[in-house]
Design a protein around this motif. Sequence first.
Motif, PDB file in Angstrom:
ATOM      1  N   LEU A 242       0.831  -1.212   0.000  1.00 36.45           N
ATOM      2  CA  LEU A 242       0.000   0.000   0.000  1.00 36.45           C
ATOM      3  C   LEU A 242       0.863   1.259   0.000  1.00 36.45           C
ATOM      4  O   LEU A 242       0.575   2.232  -0.709  1.00 36.45           O
ATOM      5  CB  LEU A 242      -0.921  -0.022   1.225  1.00 36.45           C
ATOM      6  N   ASP A 243       1.964   1.206   0.758  1.00 35.00           N
ATOM      7  CA  ASP A 243       2.875   2.356   0.785  1.00 35.00           C
ATOM      8  C   ASP A 243       3.518   2.575  -0.583  1.00 35.00           C
ATOM      9  O   ASP A 243       3.626   3.715  -1.051  1.00 35.00           O
ATOM     10  CB  ASP A 243       3.944   2.133   1.856  1.00 35.00           C
ATOM     11  N   ALA A 244       3.926   1.480  -1.197  1.00 33.85           N
ATOM     12  CA  ALA A 244       4.520   1.606  -2.521  1.00 33.85           C
ATOM     13  C   ALA A 244       3.502   2.131  -3.541  1.00 33.85           C
ATOM     14  O   ALA A 244       3.821   2.946  -4.424  1.00 33.85           O
ATOM     15  CB  ALA A 244       5.066   0.254  -2.970  1.00 33.85           C
ATOM     16  N   GLU A 245       2.283   1.684  -3.392  1.00 29.56           N
ATOM     17  CA  GLU A 245       1.238   2.169  -4.305  1.00 29.56           C
ATOM     18  C   GLU A 245       0.981   3.661  -4.111  1.00 29.56           C
ATOM     19  O   GLU A 245       0.829   4.402  -5.085  1.00 29.56           O
ATOM     20  CB  GLU A 245      -0.046   1.365  -4.070  1.00 29.56           C
ATOM     21  N   GLN A 246       1.009   4.070  -2.888  1.00 30.77           N
ATOM     22  CA  GLN A 246       0.785   5.498  -2.621  1.00 30.77           C
ATOM     23  C   GLN A 246       1.952   6.340  -3.137  1.00 30.77           C
ATOM     24  O   GLN A 246       1.754   7.446  -3.640  1.00 30.77           O
ATOM     25  CB  GLN A 246       0.596   5.731  -1.119  1.00 30.77           C
ATOM     26  N   ARG A 247       3.163   5.814  -3.030  1.00 27.60           N
ATOM     27  CA  ARG A 247       4.319   6.557  -3.514  1.00 27.60           C
ATOM     28  C   ARG A 247       4.335   6.637  -5.043  1.00 27.60           C
ATOM     29  O   ARG A 247       4.794   7.623  -5.612  1.00 27.60           O
ATOM     30  CB  ARG A 247       5.604   5.912  -3.019  1.00 27.60           C
ATOM     31  N   ALA A 248       3.860   5.565  -5.675  1.00 23.81           N
ATOM     32  CA  ALA A 248       3.871   5.559  -7.132  1.00 23.81           C
ATOM     33  C   ALA A 248       2.752   6.386  -7.742  1.00 23.81           C
ATOM     34  O   ALA A 248       2.799   6.715  -8.935  1.00 23.81           O
ATOM     35  CB  ALA A 248       3.775   4.114  -7.634  1.00 23.81           C
ATOM     36  N   ARG A 249       1.785   6.741  -6.960  1.00 20.80           N
ATOM     37  CA  ARG A 249       0.676   7.512  -7.504  1.00 20.80           C
ATOM     38  C   ARG A 249       1.134   8.927  -7.810  1.00 20.80           C
ATOM     39  O   ARG A 249       1.829   9.566  -7.007  1.00 20.80           O
ATOM     40  CB  ARG A 249      -0.483   7.517  -6.517  1.00 20.80           C
ATOM     41  N   GLN A 250       0.778   9.447  -8.955  1.00 20.14           N
ATOM     42  CA  GLN A 250       1.154  10.791  -9.380  1.00 20.14           C
ATOM     43  C   GLN A 250      -0.023  11.749  -9.129  1.00 20.14           C
ATOM     44  O   GLN A 250      -1.173  11.413  -9.399  1.00 20.14           O
ATOM     45  CB  GLN A 250       1.522  10.799 -10.859  1.00 20.14           C
ATOM     46  N   HIS A 251       0.342  12.916  -8.655  1.00 17.28           N
ATOM     47  CA  HIS A 251      -0.639  13.969  -8.354  1.00 17.28           C
ATOM     48  C   HIS A 251      -0.398  15.151  -9.278  1.00 17.28           C
ATOM     49  O   HIS A 251       0.741  15.510  -9.587  1.00 17.28           O
ATOM     50  CB  HIS A 251      -0.530  14.404  -6.891  1.00 17.28           C
ATOM     51  N   TRP A 252      -1.460  15.771  -9.675  1.00 16.03           N
ATOM     52  CA  TRP A 252      -1.351  16.860 -10.653  1.00 16.03           C
ATOM     53  C   TRP A 252      -0.668  18.097 -10.076  1.00 16.03           C
ATOM     54  O   TRP A 252      -0.055  18.884 -10.802  1.00 16.03           O
ATOM     55  CB  TRP A 252      -2.741  17.239 -11.164  1.00 16.03           C
ATOM     56  N   ASN A 253      -0.762  18.298  -8.765  1.00 19.67           N
ATOM     57  CA  ASN A 253      -0.168  19.483  -8.155  1.00 19.67           C
ATOM     58  C   ASN A 253       1.209  19.202  -7.542  1.00 19.67           C
ATOM     59  O   ASN A 253       1.670  19.967  -6.693  1.00 19.67           O
ATOM     60  CB  ASN A 253      -1.105  20.034  -7.087  1.00 19.67           C
ATOM     61  N   ASP A 254       1.862  18.103  -7.930  1.00 19.81           N
ATOM     62  CA  ASP A 254       3.185  17.776  -7.414  1.00 19.81           C
ATOM     63  C   ASP A 254       4.222  18.654  -8.118  1.00 19.81           C
ATOM     64  O   ASP A 254       4.344  18.598  -9.350  1.00 19.81           O
ATOM     65  CB  ASP A 254       3.482  16.295  -7.654  1.00 19.81           C
ATOM     66  N   PRO A 255       5.004  19.496  -7.408  1.00 25.05           N
ATOM     67  CA  PRO A 255       5.973  20.382  -8.074  1.00 25.05           C
ATOM     68  C   PRO A 255       7.145  19.617  -8.693  1.00 25.05           C
ATOM     69  O   PRO A 255       7.801  20.126  -9.610  1.00 25.05           O
ATOM     70  CB  PRO A 255       6.439  21.312  -6.954  1.00 25.05           C
ATOM     71  N   ALA A 256       7.435  18.412  -8.223  1.00 24.13           N
ATOM     72  CA  ALA A 256       8.562  17.622  -8.770  1.00 24.13           C
ATOM     73  C   ALA A 256       8.096  16.573  -9.751  1.00 24.13           C
ATOM     74  O   ALA A 256       8.817  15.591 -10.011  1.00 24.13           O
ATOM     75  CB  ALA A 256       9.327  16.959  -7.625  1.00 24.13           C
ATOM     76  N   LEU A 257       6.905  16.792 -10.300  1.00 23.31           N
ATOM     77  CA  LEU A 257       6.375  15.787 -11.203  1.00 23.31           C
ATOM     78  C   LEU A 257       7.216  15.674 -12.475  1.00 23.31           C
ATOM     79  O   LEU A 257       7.412  14.581 -13.016  1.00 23.31           O
ATOM     80  CB  LEU A 257       4.923  16.123 -11.549  1.00 23.31           C
ATOM     81  N   ARG A 258       7.772  16.802 -12.946  1.00 15.52           N
ATOM     82  CA  ARG A 258       8.543  16.774 -14.188  1.00 15.52           C
ATOM     83  C   ARG A 258       9.922  16.125 -14.023  1.00 15.52           C
ATOM     84  O   ARG A 258      10.590  15.833 -15.013  1.00 15.52           O
ATOM     85  CB  ARG A 258       8.712  18.183 -14.741  1.00 15.52           C
ATOM     86  N   PHE A 259      10.344  15.921 -12.787  1.00 19.01           N
ATOM     87  CA  PHE A 259      11.630  15.275 -12.550  1.00 19.01           C
ATOM     88  C   PHE A 259      11.510  13.765 -12.410  1.00 19.01           C
ATOM     89  O   PHE A 259      12.512  13.068 -12.312  1.00 19.01           O
ATOM     90  CB  PHE A 259      12.297  15.838 -11.288  1.00 19.01           C
ATOM     91  N   LEU A 260      10.316  13.278 -12.343  1.00 18.77           N
ATOM     92  CA  LEU A 260      10.138  11.842 -12.165  1.00 18.77           C
ATOM     93  C   LEU A 260      10.365  11.112 -13.477  1.00 18.77           C
ATOM     94  O   LEU A 260      10.219  11.673 -14.577  1.00 18.77           O
ATOM     95  CB  LEU A 260       8.727  11.547 -11.638  1.00 18.77           C
ATOM     96  N   GLU A 261      10.755   9.887 -13.368  1.00 18.22           N
ATOM     97  CA  GLU A 261      11.028   9.105 -14.578  1.00 18.22           C
ATOM     98  C   GLU A 261       9.729   8.705 -15.296  1.00 18.22           C
ATOM     99  O   GLU A 261       9.665   8.774 -16.527  1.00 18.22           O
ATOM    100  CB  GLU A 261      11.818   7.850 -14.211  1.00 18.22           C
TER     101      GLU A 261
END
Length: 325
Positions: A242-261
């Motif tokens: 569940l923790d891994a699933e929550q970490r892998a989930r992407q949010h639209w307002n995440d400021p570091a979203l463009r740095f993720l692979e």
Amino acid sequence: MIVTDDDDSVRGAARLESAAAKAPAPAKPRFRETGSSWHTVGQAAASADSVSELLDAEAGGEDGPAIAEGADLVREYQAQQREKEEGEARQRSEQRRARKQQQQQQEAQLAEQSGTAGAPVRTSRSPSPAPMRHGLLTAAAAKEDADRAHERDMRRLRELGEDVSGRNAGTVYRDAATGKQIDVEEARREAQDRTRQREALRAQHAEWNKGLVQQRDKLEDQRRVERLRLHPDAEADRRGALDAEQRARQHWNDPALRFLENKRPEKHTYPVYQGYAPPNRFGIRPGYRWDGVDRSNGFERDLFKQQAAASAQRSAAYANAVADW
């Protein structure tokens, strides 16, 4: 009626007959049928005085004339007049008594309606207050009269009941359109109910405005929490997943979203016109289906020419101004 003198002389009889002939006829009294207290003055009074003088003379006057015939008719007439006056007086007394009884009954009915039936009734025989003085008065006298009148009015108000005077009564609210009395507590409860309904409807609309994905995720989270609450031991080994699933989930307002692979896929881009297009003041590009034909009236072209001429004129003027330096 024949009146003769004591000496029974012809001269006296003739004088009395001429006086009786010249005497005016008794006037007819007015308003006798309605029980009025008006009396006819003048001729009637003179006639009554003449009849009284004749009767006094018959009763024993020495020098006065004597009534030879018709005395009983005069007495009968006077008796009828007295009876008539006494009857009218009794009738007026009975009318006053009836009016007084009617007024008392009306006062009793008003007292029963107002709830002050047991209160003492003020009769008209009570001493009336001192009247207001008029004319040229001093300031002290005028103030005394005003204070006395104010005290009298306040005393009358204090003597009235609470239901009549409105003392200690609450505020009455009425509808401006219909005039119907409004219950404040009920109106407050209705306003609170309407507020709760609006809030529930607003929350429902906010829920409806969400997308299907958000609603599905929210429902899944609620189910997961319910399972964890009912079976904490069975779900213990799934906390890591569940923790891994929550970490892998992407949010639209995440400021570091463009740095993720695992970047989000790019949005669909619409095709644009790649050739030359005449410029315009707003910088709007033509659609990618444009056939290249300029169908404008030339306003944009003339505008750019004028702007270029003005800019060139300003540059020439500046160059001319600094040429001698």
